[in-house]
Each structure stands twice: as C-alpha cells, then as structure tokens.
Design a protein around this motif. Structure first.
Motif, PDB file in Angstrom:
ATOM      1  N   MET A   1       0.821  -1.213   0.000  1.00 13.99           N
ATOM      2  CA  MET A   1       0.000   0.000   0.000  1.00 13.99           C
ATOM      3  C   MET A   1       0.855   1.263   0.000  1.00 13.99           C
TER       4      MET A   1
ATOM      5  N   ASN B   1     -13.687  -3.494  -5.702  1.00 11.85           N
ATOM      6  CA  ASN B   1     -13.026  -2.416  -6.457  1.00 11.85           C
ATOM      7  C   ASN B   1     -13.758  -2.008  -7.737  1.00 11.85           C
TER       8      ASN B   1
ATOM      9  N   GLY C   1      -7.234  -6.502  -8.799  1.00 10.86           N
ATOM     10  CA  GLY C   1      -6.921  -5.093  -8.579  1.00 10.86           C
ATOM     11  C   GLY C   1      -5.589  -4.947  -7.874  1.00 10.86           C
ATOM     12  N   ALA C   2      -4.954  -3.771  -8.044  1.00 11.45           N
ATOM     13  CA  ALA C   2      -3.633  -3.541  -7.456  1.00 11.45           C
ATOM     14  C   ALA C   2      -3.717  -2.683  -6.191  1.00 11.45           C
ATOM     15  N   ASN C   3      -4.726  -1.851  -6.079  1.00 13.81           N
ATOM     16  CA  ASN C   3      -4.796  -0.890  -4.974  1.00 13.81           C
ATOM     17  C   ASN C   3      -6.207  -0.817  -4.414  1.00 13.81           C
ATOM     18  N   PRO C   4      -6.477  -1.626  -3.345  1.00 12.42           N
ATOM     19  CA  PRO C   4      -5.595  -2.596  -2.695  1.00 12.42           C
ATOM     20  C   PRO C   4      -5.403  -3.865  -3.539  1.00 12.42           C
ATOM     21  N   PRO C   5      -4.386  -4.671  -3.186  1.00  8.26           N
ATOM     22  CA  PRO C   5      -4.050  -5.852  -3.988  1.00  8.26           C
ATOM     23  C   PRO C   5      -5.019  -7.026  -3.776  1.00  8.26           C
ATOM     24  N   TYR C   6      -5.746  -7.374  -4.846  1.00  7.44           N
ATOM     25  CA  TYR C   6      -6.686  -8.490  -4.814  1.00  7.44           C
ATOM     26  C   TYR C   6      -6.393  -9.459  -5.956  1.00  7.44           C
TER      27      TYR C   6
END
Lengths: 210, 210
Positions: A9, A147, B53-58
């Motif tokens: 993060m 997301n 997703g990267a932000n947050p990492p999933y």
C-alpha cells in the motif's frame, strides 16, 4: 524477501501496479473487437481472459470501466457481440498500441494497422491478422464489489482457426499458431512447450503425452 | 476452419474440454496451499489465477466446487486463509500430480513431494520449493450463475520472493524466477521474454523498455 500488505500500500502507484499485476503470472494477450450501432469499429488489448466453462463454452473478461476499454464495454452492452483474437508474437507492438487513448471516432484497427474481418454471424469485427479468433455473445456480468471491476461473461458462438491448429484430441497448438503470453501490463513472452501430461491418478506418476 | 457453438456442443466430452480450455490461452500454473482447522495440509493445482486489482491488492481464483479442489475451497471458507505458489518449470510433473483424487486424510505435500513452509502471519502452508509465494485472506465470492462456478477473491497479505526477482520498477522477473505457463488443463510451457513496452500514446509508437 517478505513484502507485507502495508508495504504494498505504501509503494509508489506505478511500482505497486507493476508488482501486483506481475503476481498473477502469465496470461494471454488478446485483442477484443467490437462495433457500435453505426458500425464504427473498436479494438482493445486485454490480459484478463478467463476460462469459465466448457459445456456450454463460456469465457470471461475483467473490465475496469474507467479505462480506455470503456468503448469496448459500451459496444458489447449495446450490440451484445464481441470477438476475442489471440495476438501472434510478431504483432505485439501493434497490439500494445491499441491501449493508447484514441478518441472514440478513431478506430484502433486503422490507427494500429489491423484489418477488420467479418463472418455472417456477427456484426463485431475479427482481426484478420490473428490466427485464433473467437466470436462471442454477451451473457451476464458481475460487479466485483471490492473495487468496482466487472467480470463479463460471454458464450462462444463461433471459433475461426487454421485447420492444422486443432488436434483430433481437441487441443489447440497455441504456441505454433500464435498466442502471446503477457505478465503484468507490459511484458510480453513467447511460450515454449515443455510437456503435456495425462490425467493424474493417486497411484501413478503423470504420463507424458505426445 | 469455422467451428460453431453447435459443433462444440456435439464434440465428445474430453475433446470439448480440451478445445474450450485451450481457447482462453496461456495462464500461470499455481499451487494453492490450505490447511483445515486441525492443521491437515492440502495442495491443489489451479490455472485460473486472475488479477482483480492492485490498490488494494486483490487476486481471484475460479472454483468448480464439484472437483478435487473442493478440499481447497472448504479449507479457505473455514480458515479464511490460503497461499498461492508459482510453479517452477522443473516441478511441473509433481505439481500436476496434486490434481489426482487423493483422499482427504492424505496431504498432497507428502504424496507429491512438496515441503510445507509457514510464516508467523498465516496458518496456511506455503510451498518451500516455489520461488514466488503469495499469502491471502478470503474477502468475497461470486457464484457464476451460468454454470455454478465460483469466483473467489482474496486480499494479498504478504508476498515471499527472492530479492533479486523484483526490480525497482516493481516488475517481477517471472520467467527467471520460476513461473510455468499452462494452456488448457494439461499442456505446460516455459515463457521466453520478447519485449517490455512503455505506456502507449496515440501519437507515437510504443517504446521498448529495458
């Protein structure tokens, strides 16, 4: 080295994007072809193609609706049709270029040097330069709540491929007939076949198949 | 050659399975490590790892609940934890063997020759022989209605990897540090890097990066 959630993060945005996208490993780079109601074509590069099921045949694509792929998503929802075209390794640079933010009135087919190809079944354009092409019909979608990405699922209506690319067993010679692997958002790979293994059973080692 | 939906539906079951699984191209072969409440370990091969997703990492994994991966799914739902371990090309046969239908009381770690590894953060086992390992926490799931598969989404809690495998840009040297590509259910590939391309812009050709 141990990298924790909080470390991720705190990474700079582009570093985090490269790192987390890399974690999911190899995917295939594919071009998604669509047209709007007026027949204006669109072509977009995706690395999120997913197998959903074989019987009946369904494929999934993950969309981040705020990106350039928005034209693709809108066209699919309006026409119900799209094509998925595997990218031969020789066309990687042209395919990557489709991810540039062209205005809606410019077709990535023209801007990036691909040729639209049509069959009687679909109004969505295939990529003539691609060897393995799949025509799909929109079935359903899921909004991923964490997301706001969208998993869009389509039914395979037709597949175009060279006769020699498909074996009697149903296997497709992906490496020979042109699919490029991608890791993350920007690193492209050719695939070299290691081995094909038989159905695994508890009491024997997996058999290597021709 | 043009293969229609009705042709696919008329294929013999294993031919259809090979063909449709092949259409989605390359993925990474990964081993998913879990443990039940009593600490009994389980290891299963997946080819459905997806970037969410990267932000947050999933990260996402697709489950077909009626297969051998059922133990994996049950363990994740009960403990909330699992690991994803990239498979080095040299371990493909052992990794494939985890897909055999072992009884619940037999750990695929033992049966297939992998070593469980633990960190203070997770009760789920990592695969010591793997270079790039991801520890995750269950977040949510979606039942895909067309065929009752499940998209399970996890948050990345930690990543274990060799220091040399990660560049300052965040990119991971997947090809060098051990991930195997897979097409369909049984054909494994090593990946050879072609090119890394810069951010695409409408008015210029994509730049090749180091």
């Amino acid at each position: 080295m141990r990298i924790l959630f909080t470390d991720i993060m705190q990474m700079e945005r582009l570093v985090r994007q490269a790192f987390v996208n890399g974690l999911s490993g190899f995917r295939s780079a594919v071009l998604v072809g669509t047209a709007n109601a007026a027949g204006q074509t669109n072509l977009a590069l995706f690395n999120s193609l997913t197998h959903i099921g074989a019987n009946p045949p369904y494929l999934g694509l993950l969309f981040r609706p705020t990106t350039v792929a928005r034209h693709t998503y809108d066209n699919i929802r309006r026409t119900g049709q799209y094509t998925i075209n595997h990218v031969p390794p020789a066309m990687v640079q042209q395919a990557h270029q489709t991810s540039a933010k062209y205005p809606a009135e410019i077709s990535e087919f023209d801007a990036c040097g691909f040729t639209p190809q049509y069959t009687p079944l679909l109004s969505a354009p295939y990529v003539e330069e691609s060897s393995i092409k799949i025509g799909l019909e929109y079935v359903e979608e899921y909004l991923i709540e964490v997301n706001d990405t969208i998993l869009l699922i389509g039914k395979v209506l037709e597949v175009l491929l060279p006769e020699a690319a498909m074996l009697a067993s149903g296997h497709i010679n992906m490496e020979e007939w042109g699919s490029t692997a991608v890791n993350g958002l920007d690193t492209y790979y050719s695939a070299e076949r290691l081995i094909r293994l038989g159905y695994a059973r508890p009491d024997q080692q997996p058999e290597s198949m021709v």
